[in-house]
Design a protein around this motif. Structure first.
Motif, PDB file in Angstrom:
ATOM      1  N   PRO A  29      -7.908  -4.672  -1.435  1.00  0.00           N
ATOM      2  CA  PRO A  29      -8.217  -6.070  -1.108  1.00  0.00           C
ATOM      3  C   PRO A  29      -6.969  -6.952  -1.175  1.00  0.00           C
ATOM      4  O   PRO A  29      -5.963  -6.575  -1.787  1.00  0.00           O
ATOM      5  N   LEU A  30      -7.050  -8.109  -0.552  1.00  0.00           N
ATOM      6  CA  LEU A  30      -5.921  -9.031  -0.590  1.00  0.00           C
ATOM      7  C   LEU A  30      -5.725  -9.561  -2.008  1.00  0.00           C
ATOM      8  O   LEU A  30      -6.675  -9.778  -2.759  1.00  0.00           O
ATOM      9  N   LYS A  33       3.256  -3.058   0.055  1.00  0.00           N
ATOM     10  CA  LYS A  33       3.128  -1.632   0.369  1.00  0.00           C
ATOM     11  C   LYS A  33       1.676  -1.253   0.129  1.00  0.00           C
ATOM     12  O   LYS A  33       0.993  -1.883  -0.690  1.00  0.00           O
ATOM     13  N   ILE A  34       1.194  -0.299   0.851  1.00  0.00           N
ATOM     14  CA  ILE A  34      -0.158   0.228   0.667  1.00  0.00           C
ATOM     15  C   ILE A  34      -0.013   1.674   0.207  1.00  0.00           C
ATOM     16  O   ILE A  34       0.437   2.539   0.965  1.00  0.00           O
ATOM     17  N   ILE A  35      -0.356   1.924  -1.047  1.00  0.00           N
ATOM     18  CA  ILE A  35      -0.190   3.262  -1.610  1.00  0.00           C
ATOM     19  C   ILE A  35      -1.298   4.175  -1.102  1.00  0.00           C
ATOM     20  O   ILE A  35      -2.486   3.921  -1.307  1.00  0.00           O
ATOM     21  N   SER A  36      -0.910   5.245  -0.458  1.00  0.00           N
ATOM     22  CA  SER A  36      -1.868   6.226   0.050  1.00  0.00           C
ATOM     23  C   SER A  36      -2.305   7.171  -1.063  1.00  0.00           C
ATOM     24  O   SER A  36      -1.472   7.717  -1.798  1.00  0.00           O
ATOM     25  N   ASN A  37      -3.611   7.368  -1.182  1.00  0.00           N
ATOM     26  CA  ASN A  37      -4.134   8.352  -2.147  1.00  0.00           C
ATOM     27  C   ASN A  37      -4.667   9.606  -1.465  1.00  0.00           C
ATOM     28  O   ASN A  37      -5.368  10.418  -2.074  1.00  0.00           O
ATOM     29  N   ARG A  89       2.048   9.407  -9.871  1.00  0.00           N
ATOM     30  CA  ARG A  89       2.488   8.010  -9.741  1.00  0.00           C
ATOM     31  C   ARG A  89       1.269   7.103  -9.671  1.00  0.00           C
ATOM     32  O   ARG A  89       0.550   7.086  -8.673  1.00  0.00           O
ATOM     33  N   LEU A  90       1.047   6.351 -10.751  1.00  0.00           N
ATOM     34  CA  LEU A  90      -0.127   5.497 -10.848  1.00  0.00           C
ATOM     35  C   LEU A  90       0.190   4.071 -10.401  1.00  0.00           C
ATOM     36  O   LEU A  90       1.264   3.539 -10.691  1.00  0.00           O
ATOM     37  N   CYS A  91      -0.790   3.464  -9.745  1.00  0.00           N
ATOM     38  CA  CYS A  91      -0.687   2.051  -9.364  1.00  0.00           C
ATOM     39  C   CYS A  91      -0.984   1.160 -10.562  1.00  0.00           C
ATOM     40  O   CYS A  91      -1.068   1.641 -11.696  1.00  0.00           O
ATOM     41  N   ASN A 101      -2.641  -2.726  -4.935  1.00  0.00           N
ATOM     42  CA  ASN A 101      -2.768  -1.306  -5.270  1.00  0.00           C
ATOM     43  C   ASN A 101      -3.081  -1.194  -6.756  1.00  0.00           C
ATOM     44  O   ASN A 101      -2.228  -1.509  -7.595  1.00  0.00           O
ATOM     45  N   VAL A 102      -4.310  -0.809  -7.090  1.00  0.00           N
ATOM     46  CA  VAL A 102      -4.700  -0.673  -8.489  1.00  0.00           C
ATOM     47  C   VAL A 102      -5.487   0.622  -8.682  1.00  0.00           C
ATOM     48  O   VAL A 102      -5.982   1.221  -7.712  1.00  0.00           O
ATOM     49  N   ILE A 103      -5.614   1.022  -9.944  1.00  0.00           N
ATOM     50  CA  ILE A 103      -6.402   2.207 -10.276  1.00  0.00           C
ATOM     51  C   ILE A 103      -7.065   1.987 -11.627  1.00  0.00           C
ATOM     52  O   ILE A 103      -6.457   1.427 -12.546  1.00  0.00           O
ATOM     53  N   HIS A 104      -8.311   2.388 -11.735  1.00  0.00           N
ATOM     54  CA  HIS A 104      -9.062   2.262 -12.991  1.00  0.00           C
ATOM     55  C   HIS A 104      -8.674   3.395 -13.937  1.00  0.00           C
ATOM     56  O   HIS A 104      -8.348   4.494 -13.508  1.00  0.00           O
TER      57      HIS A 104
END
Length: 270
Positions: free
Chosen positions: A217-218, A246-250, A156-158, A185-188
């Motif tokens: 970050p906000l 929500k804060i996605i936990s990695n 599950r990608l952000c 919540n982002v991902i490169h």
């Protein structure tokens, strides 16, 4: 160890560089596209290219696309169109009968399946998608889990960023944007590819794994900085007492896969 033969269903913004990365590691990659003009481009880069439109392809096409592949990567999101849930299910169901009992499958999913909790979210939560696209993805996850069981891993990608996908454009010039004080919540893309490789190399099957940068970050800080960096007008944000996030936990991705994120801080990507 990376398998010799891999099929990637959906060689777009993520799938194409993923295919090239796997080829560089010694794999033979079959890649699908729905755009005829991309076939020669894929072939020139060493990809065995297939013009494959799900629900329309012939039995022979499905069989050829999957033949001899040890791993199948399903990597295309639902299109935001009417009947999105029904159509996405039909697309996935059309290829399922041709996936053999020995093939492993990675489904590139989305954190849109998670509801806002105003807290950290892990893979163990009971998902309650809030948007139609998230519901479509959640239903397909359940379909694949039922059919493939321990041969399936869901990533599950952000929100996807990197290279030509510049977040500064996303909210530029917008006014009165909501949830400015919510964490993002982002991902490169590099880390998306890294996580997929890690699942294959670690033989991590039968799992659900979140993919997200370490830091959150906000929203107002991230998108303001991103717009300024490319000289666009930054968005303005509404002042709110109550925000939804929500804060996605990695954590699972780092522990189970022993994965270290290449780009842990989104602010340093801008």
């Amino acid at each position: 160890m990376i398998p010799k033969n891999i099929s990637i269903l959906g060689c777009g913004w993520l799938g194409l560089p993923l295919a090239l990365d796997l080829i560089s590691k010694g794999s033979t990659v079959k890649g699908s596209t729905t755009t005829a003009s991309k076939i020669s481009e894929f072939q020139a880069q060493g990809i065995t290219a297939f013009l494959l439109k799900l629900s329309e392809a012939s039995e022979e096409m499905y069989k050829d696309f999957l033949l001899d592949s040890e791993v199948v990567i399903i990597n295309f999101p639902p299109k935001r169109i009417p009947n999105i849930i029904e159509i996405y299910q039909q697309q996935i169901q059309s290829i399922l009968p041709y996936i053999s009992s020995t093939q492993k499958v990675i489904f590139v999913s989305s954190t849109s399946v998670y509801q806002n909790t105003n807290d950290e979210v892990t893979e163990t939560i009971e998902i309650q998608p809030e948007k139609e696209s998230g519901r479509a993805v959640a239903i397909v996850e359940q379909l694949l889990q039922k059919e493939l069981r321990e041969r399936l891993t869901i990533i599950r990608l952000c929100g996807l960023i990197g290279y030509d996908r510049l977040p500064g454009r996303f909210l530029a010039n917008k006014k009165e944007v909501q949830n400015g004080d919510a964490p993002i919540n982002v991902i490169h893309r590099d880390d998306c590819i890294g996580l997929i490789n890690a699942v294959i190399e670690k033989d991590a099957w039968g799992e659900i794994i979140n993919g997200c940068a370490d830091h959150h970050p906000l929203r107002k800080d991230f998108y303001t900085l991103a717009a300024n960096k490319i000289k666009l007008t930054p968005p303005t944000f509404v002042k709110q007492k109550n925000i939804a996030y929500k804060i996605i936990s990695n954590t699972k991705s780092k522990k189970l896969l022993e994965y270290t994120y290449i780009h842990p801080d989104p602010l340093k990507l801008i």
